[in-house]
Design a protein around this motif. Structure first.
Motif, PDB file in Angstrom:
ATOM      1  N   GLY A 129       1.203  -1.047  -0.175  1.00  0.00           N
ATOM      2  CA  GLY A 129       0.388   0.096   0.282  1.00  0.00           C
ATOM      3  C   GLY A 129       0.603   1.286  -0.222  1.00  0.00           C
ATOM      4  O   GLY A 129       2.135   1.279  -0.634  1.00  0.00           O
ATOM      5  N   PHE A 130       0.054   2.868   0.330  1.00  0.00           N
ATOM      6  CA  PHE A 130       1.058   3.635  -0.243  1.00  0.00           C
ATOM      7  C   PHE A 130      -0.020   4.915   1.435  1.00  0.00           C
ATOM      8  O   PHE A 130      -1.067   4.681   1.486  1.00  0.00           O
ATOM      9  CB  PHE A 130       0.216   4.673  -1.089  1.00  0.00           C
ATOM     10  CG  PHE A 130       0.845   6.233  -1.439  1.00  0.00           C
ATOM     11  CD1 PHE A 130       2.085   5.688  -2.004  1.00  0.00           C
ATOM     12  CD2 PHE A 130       0.143   6.618  -0.731  1.00  0.00           C
ATOM     13  CE1 PHE A 130       2.782   7.409  -1.809  1.00  0.00           C
ATOM     14  CE2 PHE A 130       0.187   8.255  -1.058  1.00  0.00           C
ATOM     15  CZ  PHE A 130       1.717   8.365  -1.564  1.00  0.00           C
ATOM     16  N   PRO A 131       1.068   5.421   2.078  1.00  0.00           N
ATOM     17  CA  PRO A 131       2.534   5.809   1.837  1.00  0.00           C
ATOM     18  C   PRO A 131       2.974   4.671   2.557  1.00  0.00           C
ATOM     19  O   PRO A 131       2.588   3.963   3.180  1.00  0.00           O
ATOM     20  CB  PRO A 131       2.572   6.800   2.665  1.00  0.00           C
ATOM     21  CG  PRO A 131       1.931   7.169   3.468  1.00  0.00           C
ATOM     22  CD  PRO A 131       0.373   6.308   3.560  1.00  0.00           C
ATOM     23  N   GLY A 132       4.635   3.805   1.565  1.00  0.00           N
ATOM     24  CA  GLY A 132       5.283   3.245   2.223  1.00  0.00           C
ATOM     25  C   GLY A 132       6.547   3.340   3.457  1.00  0.00           C
ATOM     26  O   GLY A 132       6.501   2.116   3.881  1.00  0.00           O
ATOM     27  N   GLY A 133       6.794   3.956   3.670  1.00  0.00           N
ATOM     28  CA  GLY A 133       7.739   3.590   4.432  1.00  0.00           C
ATOM     29  C   GLY A 133       7.012   3.990   6.242  1.00  0.00           C
ATOM     30  O   GLY A 133       7.900   3.248   6.161  1.00  0.00           O
ATOM     31  N   PRO A 134       6.254   3.926   6.140  1.00  0.00           N
ATOM     32  CA  PRO A 134       5.530   3.754   7.955  1.00  0.00           C
ATOM     33  C   PRO A 134       5.427   1.926   7.883  1.00  0.00           C
ATOM     34  O   PRO A 134       5.903   1.438   8.453  1.00  0.00           O
ATOM     35  CB  PRO A 134       4.437   4.214   7.779  1.00  0.00           C
ATOM     36  CG  PRO A 134       4.123   5.893   7.019  1.00  0.00           C
ATOM     37  CD  PRO A 134       5.631   5.612   5.603  1.00  0.00           C
ATOM     38  N   VAL A 135       4.426   1.973   6.652  1.00  0.00           N
ATOM     39  CA  VAL A 135       4.498   0.560   6.259  1.00  0.00           C
ATOM     40  C   VAL A 135       5.575  -0.483   6.292  1.00  0.00           C
ATOM     41  O   VAL A 135       5.967  -2.090   7.240  1.00  0.00           O
ATOM     42  CB  VAL A 135       3.543   0.192   4.834  1.00  0.00           C
ATOM     43  CG1 VAL A 135       3.852  -0.026   3.498  1.00  0.00           C
ATOM     44  CG2 VAL A 135       2.664  -1.657   5.513  1.00  0.00           C
ATOM     45  N   ILE A 136       6.853   0.123   6.109  1.00  0.00           N
ATOM     46  CA  ILE A 136       7.994  -0.491   5.803  1.00  0.00           C
ATOM     47  C   ILE A 136       8.549  -1.158   6.804  1.00  0.00           C
ATOM     48  O   ILE A 136       9.443  -1.874   7.186  1.00  0.00           O
ATOM     49  CB  ILE A 136       9.223  -0.301   3.931  1.00  0.00           C
ATOM     50  CG1 ILE A 136       8.341  -0.480   2.912  1.00  0.00           C
ATOM     51  CG2 ILE A 136      10.207  -0.987   4.000  1.00  0.00           C
ATOM     52  CD1 ILE A 136       9.389  -0.649   1.874  1.00  0.00           C
ATOM     53  N   ASP A 137       9.341   0.395   7.690  1.00  0.00           N
ATOM     54  CA  ASP A 137       9.754   0.233   9.360  1.00  0.00           C
ATOM     55  C   ASP A 137       9.069  -0.078   9.950  1.00  0.00           C
ATOM     56  O   ASP A 137       9.020  -1.422  10.474  1.00  0.00           O
ATOM     57  CB  ASP A 137       9.323   1.572   9.406  1.00  0.00           C
ATOM     58  CG  ASP A 137       9.965   2.324  10.632  1.00  0.00           C
ATOM     59  OD1 ASP A 137      10.394   1.172  10.879  1.00  0.00           O
ATOM     60  OD2 ASP A 137       9.930   3.390  11.532  1.00  0.00           O
ATOM     61  N   ARG A 138       7.300  -1.008   9.887  1.00  0.00           N
ATOM     62  CA  ARG A 138       6.449  -1.517  10.705  1.00  0.00           C
ATOM     63  C   ARG A 138       7.234  -3.573  10.193  1.00  0.00           C
ATOM     64  O   ARG A 138       7.509  -3.815  11.183  1.00  0.00           O
ATOM     65  CB  ARG A 138       5.464  -1.373  10.578  1.00  0.00           C
ATOM     66  CG  ARG A 138       4.188  -2.051  11.423  1.00  0.00           C
ATOM     67  CD  ARG A 138       2.967  -1.567  11.729  1.00  0.00           C
ATOM     68  NE  ARG A 138       2.019  -1.687  10.109  1.00  0.00           N
ATOM     69  CZ  ARG A 138       1.329  -0.857   9.400  1.00  0.00           C
ATOM     70  NH1 ARG A 138       2.218   0.578   9.734  1.00  0.00           N
ATOM     71  NH2 ARG A 138       1.073  -0.934   8.420  1.00  0.00           N
ATOM     72  N   TYR A 139       6.956  -3.979   8.624  1.00  0.00           N
ATOM     73  CA  TYR A 139       7.732  -5.210   8.595  1.00  0.00           C
ATOM     74  C   TYR A 139       8.696  -5.277   8.567  1.00  0.00           C
ATOM     75  O   TYR A 139       9.140  -6.577   9.666  1.00  0.00           O
ATOM     76  CB  TYR A 139       7.293  -5.318   6.646  1.00  0.00           C
ATOM     77  CG  TYR A 139       6.250  -5.435   6.810  1.00  0.00           C
ATOM     78  CD1 TYR A 139       4.963  -7.231   6.382  1.00  0.00           C
ATOM     79  CD2 TYR A 139       4.465  -4.209   7.085  1.00  0.00           C
ATOM     80  CE1 TYR A 139       4.337  -7.217   6.485  1.00  0.00           C
ATOM     81  CE2 TYR A 139       3.354  -4.810   6.599  1.00  0.00           C
ATOM     82  CZ  TYR A 139       3.067  -6.355   6.373  1.00  0.00           C
ATOM     83  OH  TYR A 139       1.790  -6.950   6.316  1.00  0.00           O
ATOM     84  N   ALA A 140       9.840  -4.154   8.772  1.00  0.00           N
ATOM     85  CA  ALA A 140      11.293  -4.336   8.564  1.00  0.00           C
ATOM     86  C   ALA A 140      11.930  -4.743  10.134  1.00  0.00           C
ATOM     87  O   ALA A 140      12.425  -5.147  10.751  1.00  0.00           O
ATOM     88  CB  ALA A 140      12.305  -3.199   8.692  1.00  0.00           C
TER      89      ALA A 140
ATOM     90  N   GLY B 255      10.263  13.612   6.020  1.00  0.00           N
ATOM     91  CA  GLY B 255       8.814  12.600   6.872  1.00  0.00           C
ATOM     92  C   GLY B 255       9.659  11.358   6.866  1.00  0.00           C
ATOM     93  O   GLY B 255       9.314  10.928   7.923  1.00  0.00           O
ATOM     94  N   VAL B 256      10.999  10.845   6.312  1.00  0.00           N
ATOM     95  CA  VAL B 256      11.300   9.543   6.539  1.00  0.00           C
ATOM     96  C   VAL B 256      12.359   9.681   7.541  1.00  0.00           C
ATOM     97  O   VAL B 256      13.204   9.108   7.727  1.00  0.00           O
ATOM     98  CB  VAL B 256      12.431   8.813   5.097  1.00  0.00           C
ATOM     99  CG1 VAL B 256      13.258   8.270   5.278  1.00  0.00           C
ATOM    100  CG2 VAL B 256      11.543   9.504   3.741  1.00  0.00           C
ATOM    101  N   ALA B 257      12.341  10.874   8.180  1.00  0.00           N
ATOM    102  CA  ALA B 257      13.754  10.945   9.572  1.00  0.00           C
ATOM    103  C   ALA B 257      12.011  10.473  11.132  1.00  0.00           C
ATOM    104  O   ALA B 257      12.785  10.060  11.745  1.00  0.00           O
ATOM    105  CB  ALA B 257      13.249  12.441   9.815  1.00  0.00           C
ATOM    106  N   ALA B 258      11.308  10.976  10.097  1.00  0.00           N
ATOM    107  CA  ALA B 258       9.913   9.402  11.479  1.00  0.00           C
ATOM    108  C   ALA B 258      10.602   8.044  11.241  1.00  0.00           C
ATOM    109  O   ALA B 258      10.411   7.221  11.975  1.00  0.00           O
ATOM    110  CB  ALA B 258       8.988   9.428  10.942  1.00  0.00           C
ATOM    111  N   ASN B 259      11.273   7.506  10.236  1.00  0.00           N
ATOM    112  CA  ASN B 259      11.843   5.594  10.714  1.00  0.00           C
ATOM    113  C   ASN B 259      12.327   5.555  11.308  1.00  0.00           C
ATOM    114  O   ASN B 259      14.429   6.325  11.752  1.00  0.00           O
ATOM    115  CB  ASN B 259      12.688   5.611   8.803  1.00  0.00           C
ATOM    116  CG  ASN B 259      12.854   4.508   9.090  1.00  0.00           C
ATOM    117  OD1 ASN B 259      13.785   3.773   9.865  1.00  0.00           O
ATOM    118  ND2 ASN B 259      12.698   3.527   7.840  1.00  0.00           N
TER     119      ASN B 259
END
Length: 376
Positions: free
Chosen positions: A183-194, A279-283
């Motif tokens: 899904g979209f946006p990708g940043g939060p969901v990839i962080d969660r799965y990672a 935004g990616v600084a939230a990773n």
């Protein structure tokens, strides 16, 4: 001791992409941070649609400003200035914010400040950790930008050290999330799965890290392609794709390069502070690895809380307040949006200011507004 009420009270408007952000600050104190997001309206398209974003800004603008004023407990007539993102960003979206800012500034009889989106991302850290050290190295990572910037004066001197030559980090996160059907946006969901995957499971490439590559530039296009091909090969062979391991390994490749180059830039330039924004600084992994590497290098890391990392009006208000505090020239009424405004222009001063400097004179006085207060 200075009275906090003497510090400038500024409202900031941010509409560079899909967030309608309105913030109010007094000096370096955040009073309100109201956001209306249109991200759900873009999700079915797999990315931000400029026309949809612009229309959403139009609908959200006045209610979001009213909400921010109520949250801050201040009246519009008490403001000392209106700041707005003049660029870079989506042209149509920026125009909505600039038009609204001009209307409010004119009606209120207040100075208008068109400011730079990237410089605002740096300045927002003042709301969390106090005045920025000068100089400060900033790593800005978002869906549209991956930049290393050196700031000696956030209102007038921001120098680009390096930038992405293709995809921005956030863009790569969105594209890999799409390939993984997350899904979209990708940043939060990839962080969660990672968080549940193994970052060493797959050896994905680190772009522009060779001895002859540009020291501070970034490239994520090759990484994105390598991850997509790895996933496609597994699917073609009828094998299950280990989504969590792919997410973790991809994320590690991105943050490894980002933090390695940022720390190197600090060392090379003799700067002992690193600020990370965008935004990616939230990773979570980016924050953890940056902290680890900064501590090892004797560098102080400053990262705002996640809500202040994504696009918001508070960051624009923070930079606007700094403009007022340092008596920077206000913008003219013919201020326009500039979708490619360079980071070397932290703000857009009026013509009188530019002409005065061209002739060796300074003009610190803000533009006069002859209209009475039209706002009730």
């Amino acid at each position: 001791m200075a009275d906090p009420r003497d510090e400038p009270l500024v409202l900031g408007i941010e509409t560079s992409c899909d967030e309608t952000g309105v913030g109010i600050v007094r000096g370096t104190t955040l009073l309100a941070d109201a956001v209306a997001s249109s991200v759900d309206e873009h999700a079915r398209f797999g990315g931000v649609v400029p026309e949809v974003a612009s229309r959403a800004h139009l609908e959200a603008m006045v209610p979001t400003i009213d909400r921010a004023l109520k949250e801050a407990g201040v009246s519009a007539k008490d403001l000392d200035g209106i700041a707005v993102t003049a660029g870079p960003g989506l042209a149509g979206a920026l125009l909505v914010g600039v038009s609204a800012a001009k209307a409010y500034a004119y009606a209120l009889g207040k100075p208008l400040y068109g400011v730079n989106h990237l410089a605002s991302h740096i300045c927002v850290d003042q709301l969390e950790h106090g005045p920025l050290p000068e100089p400060t190295m900033a790593l800005l990572v978002s869906g549209g930008h991956s930049s290393l910037l050196l700031s000696t004066d956030i209102t007038s001197d921001v120098r680009p050290m390096g930038a992405t030559i293709d995809d921005a980090a956030g863009e790569a996160f969105d594209k890999i999330a799409r390939v993984l059907n997350l899904g979209f946006p990708g940043g939060p969901v990839i962080d969660r799965y990672a968080r549940e995957g193994d970052p060493t499971a797959i050896a994905f490439p680190r772009g522009l890290t060779g001895p002859r590559d540009a020291a501070y530039d970034f490239s994520f296009s090759g990484l994105k392609t390598a991850v997509a091909r790895w996933i496609e090969a597994r699917r073609a062979a009828g094998e299950e794709v280990p989504v969590r391991d792919v997410a973790a390994s991809f994320q590690e490749a991105v943050v490894d390069v980002l933090t390695r180059k940022a720390v190197r830039a600090c060392k090379d330039q003799g700067v002992d502070h690193l600020m990370i924004g965008g935004g990616v600084a939230a990773n979570s992994r980016l924050r953890a690895l940056a902290q680890e590497r900064c501590e090892a290098a004797g560098i102080r890391l400053r990262v705002p809380r996640p809500k202040l990392c994504t696009d918001n009006g508070a960051m624009v208000a923070a930079l606007g307040a700094e403009m007022v505090s340092r008596n920077r020239a206000a913008s003219d009424w013919d201020l326009s949006a500039d979708s490619s405004l360079p980071v070397t222009d932290p703000h857009v001063p009026g013509d009188a200011h530019r002409q005065a400097h061209a002739h060796g004179h300074t003009h610190d006085h803000v533009h006069e507004v002859s209209k009475e207060n039209l706002y009730s």
